[in-house]
Scaffold this motif. Structure first.
Motif: not given
Length: 58
Positions: A36-58
């Motif tokens: 369960r802990a590994k799955a939760a960590a993978a989910g958090r990591k994926a969310a962070q990756k998505t957040a970093r990848r998302t282009p920000r509007s000016a």
């Protein structure tokens, strides 16, 4: 009185016979918790990756 699963896992080191059923149940709980802990960590990591990848509007 039933011993705790952890006590049964450590019974070998205490020099007494272990209750294999209780020890196996304890090991299964630990595995389940770890998965369960590994799955939760993978989910958090994926969310962070998505957040970093998302282009920000000016």
């Amino acid at each position: 009185m039933a011993a705790s699963p952890v006590a049964e896992v450590l019974a070998v080191y205490a020099g007494r016979a272990k209750d294999t059923v209780t020890a196996a149940r304890g090991a299964a709980k630990v595995r389940d918790s770890l998965n369960r802990a590994k799955a939760a960590a993978a989910g958090r990591k994926a969310a962070q990756k998505t957040a970093r990848r998302t282009p920000r509007s000016a």
